[in-house]
Design an enzyme around this catalytic site. Structure first.
Site, PDB file in Angstrom:
ATOM      1  N   LYS A  81     -69.642 -10.049 167.858  1.00  0.00           N
ATOM      2  CA  LYS A  81     -69.093  -9.652 169.247  1.00  0.00           C
ATOM      3  C   LYS A  81     -67.733  -9.099 169.003  1.00  0.00           C
ATOM      4  O   LYS A  81     -67.113  -8.094 169.430  1.00  0.00           O
ATOM      5  CB  LYS A  81     -68.943 -10.746 170.269  1.00  0.00           C
ATOM      6  CG  LYS A  81     -70.056 -10.944 170.879  1.00  0.00           C
ATOM      7  CD  LYS A  81     -70.482 -12.048 171.754  1.00  0.00           C
ATOM      8  CE  LYS A  81     -71.970 -12.058 172.003  1.00  0.00           C
ATOM      9  NZ  LYS A  81     -72.427 -13.602 172.714  1.00  0.00           N
ATOM     10  N   GLN A 100     -69.546 -18.468 175.059  1.00  0.00           N
ATOM     11  CA  GLN A 100     -70.899 -18.559 174.401  1.00  0.00           C
ATOM     12  C   GLN A 100     -71.604 -19.665 174.798  1.00  0.00           C
ATOM     13  O   GLN A 100     -71.083 -20.790 174.822  1.00  0.00           O
ATOM     14  CB  GLN A 100     -70.371 -18.383 172.817  1.00  0.00           C
ATOM     15  CG  GLN A 100     -71.715 -18.463 171.805  1.00  0.00           C
ATOM     16  CD  GLN A 100     -72.325 -16.955 171.885  1.00  0.00           C
ATOM     17  OE1 GLN A 100     -71.645 -15.836 172.390  1.00  0.00           O
ATOM     18  NE2 GLN A 100     -73.614 -16.850 171.760  1.00  0.00           N
ATOM     19  N   ASP A 122     -70.778 -11.032 180.962  1.00  0.00           N
ATOM     20  CA  ASP A 122     -72.359 -11.406 180.642  1.00  0.00           C
ATOM     21  C   ASP A 122     -73.314 -11.060 181.857  1.00  0.00           C
ATOM     22  O   ASP A 122     -74.333 -11.271 181.719  1.00  0.00           O
ATOM     23  CB  ASP A 122     -72.233 -13.024 180.380  1.00  0.00           C
ATOM     24  CG  ASP A 122     -72.435 -13.298 178.838  1.00  0.00           C
ATOM     25  OD1 ASP A 122     -72.895 -12.439 178.166  1.00  0.00           O
ATOM     26  OD2 ASP A 122     -71.820 -14.372 178.666  1.00  0.00           O
TER      27      ASP A 122
HETATM   28  N1  GUN Z   1     -75.729 -17.015 173.892  1.00  0.00           N
HETATM   29  C1  GUN Z   1     -77.106 -16.653 173.552  1.00  0.00           C
HETATM   30  N2  GUN Z   1     -77.037 -15.284 174.082  1.00  0.00           N
HETATM   31  C2  GUN Z   1     -75.925 -15.332 174.842  1.00  0.00           C
HETATM   32  C3  GUN Z   1     -75.111 -14.157 175.727  1.00  0.00           C
HETATM   33  O1  GUN Z   1     -75.819 -13.309 175.963  1.00  0.00           O
HETATM   34  N3  GUN Z   1     -74.206 -14.539 176.226  1.00  0.00           N
HETATM   35  C4  GUN Z   1     -73.549 -15.791 176.081  1.00  0.00           C
HETATM   36  N4  GUN Z   1     -72.517 -15.989 176.636  1.00  0.00           N
HETATM   37  N5  GUN Z   1     -74.154 -16.656 175.165  1.00  0.00           N
HETATM   38  C5  GUN Z   1     -75.266 -16.383 174.703  1.00  0.00           C
END
Ligand code: GUN
Length: 283
Positions: free
Chosen positions: A52, A96, A119
């Site tokens: 990211k 996350q 998200d």
């Molecule tokens: N963990 C696995 N996929 C995601 C996601 O799309 N967003 C977040 N915040 N955590 C994750």
């Protein structure tokens, strides 16, 4: 033999479009950063978080990384989110998941201001998506819609079956397909005659979290198959929820694992961050 839908290439195309948009926004004086918070040091989460940050650097937006220890108190995390909610230069906040057991994911998701919820997990974002109001769309399902559209696959009037009913993929996927005028069914572990139902699908989206569960017997000839799963097989090789080698002989198009849906999630996260900088969330 199916066309292999190249998620890596399509996600690259999206990131390149965003890079240009970010340059234009900068010229207008519009900038901003994504704040990424990781609690603990789960190796898979660390890889996602790094990807990211790299994507932010690629498209030219800032990123702020917060790496908190596993034993961080819930109140401490909520206080950090509160602080980031109040910082004008922070246009997106991403915590996350999964979080350590002592922290409520629900409370954390609700603590993020919907205007920064890149998200798309906040109940306000979910509600907005359901009624077609402006709000951030969840990245994986929005990425799948882009994969289909950019591969020239028409959704209108098609029979779509989504296998899996999670809040992050299955449910929003069904809503987004409905928005594209598809006829949508959500199937799950308690569905009777899952095989028969899947075999009716023109577009089959598989998000059940079981390695190589869907074989050729679940797929209609000429169907489009999208595999959201990601696992490691007995040889430590990445695989999805679909038996790729046998299903590709029957389908008209299929996503591989890796290189299908996965890269799209980050591309759509970047899309949401750019929307945040524009101050114009998608409807
Ligand atoms: N963990 C696995 N996929 C995601 C996601 O799309 N967003 C977040 N915040 N955590 C994750």
């Amino acid at each position: 033999m199916a066309v292999i839908i190249d998620g890596k290439q399509i996600s690259q195309q999206i990131k390149d479009e965003l890079k240009l948009k970010v340059e234009k926004l900068k010229a207008e004086g519009k900038t901003g950063a994504l704040a990424v918070i990781q609690v603990g040091d789960d190796p898979a989460s660390s890889v996602y978080v790094r990807n990211k940050k790299n994507a932010c650097a690629y498209i030219g937006i800032g990123s702020l990384a917060y790496e908190l220890p596993e034993d961080t108190a819930e109140e401490e995390l909520l206080a950090l989110i509160g602080e980031l909610n109040g910082k004008p230069e922070v246009k997106g906040i991403l915590v996350q998941l999964p979080l350590p057991g002592h922290i409520s994911e629900d409370k954390v998701i609700k603590a993020i201001r919907p205007e920064k919820d890149v998200d798309g997990f906040h109940p306000q974002s979910v509600g907005a998506m359901a009624i077609g109001a402006p709000g951030f769309l969840p990245c994986t399902p929005a990425g799948i819609i882009q994969l289909l559209k950019r591969s020239g696959i028409e959704l209108e009037g098609k029979r779509c079956v989504v296998v899996g009913r999670s809040n992050i993929v299955g449910k929003p996927m069904a809503l987004l397909m409905l928005r594209e005028n598809a006829t949508v069914t959500i199937a799950h572990s308690r569905t009777k005659d899952l095989k028969g139902l899947c075999k009716q699908a023109d577009i089959l989206i598989v998000a059940i979290g079981k390695p190589q569960f869907i074989g050729a017997e679940y797929v209609k000839e000429g169907a489009v198959v999208i595999d959201v799963g990601i696992h490691r097989d007995e040889n430590n090789k990445l695989c999805g929820d679909v038996k790729f080698d046998e299903v590709k002989e029957l389908a008209s198009a299929i996503t591989p694992v890796p290189g299908g849906v996965g890269p799209m999630t980050i591309a759509m996260l970047m899309h949401n961050c750019v929307q945040g900088i524009e101050g114009d969330r998608e409807g």
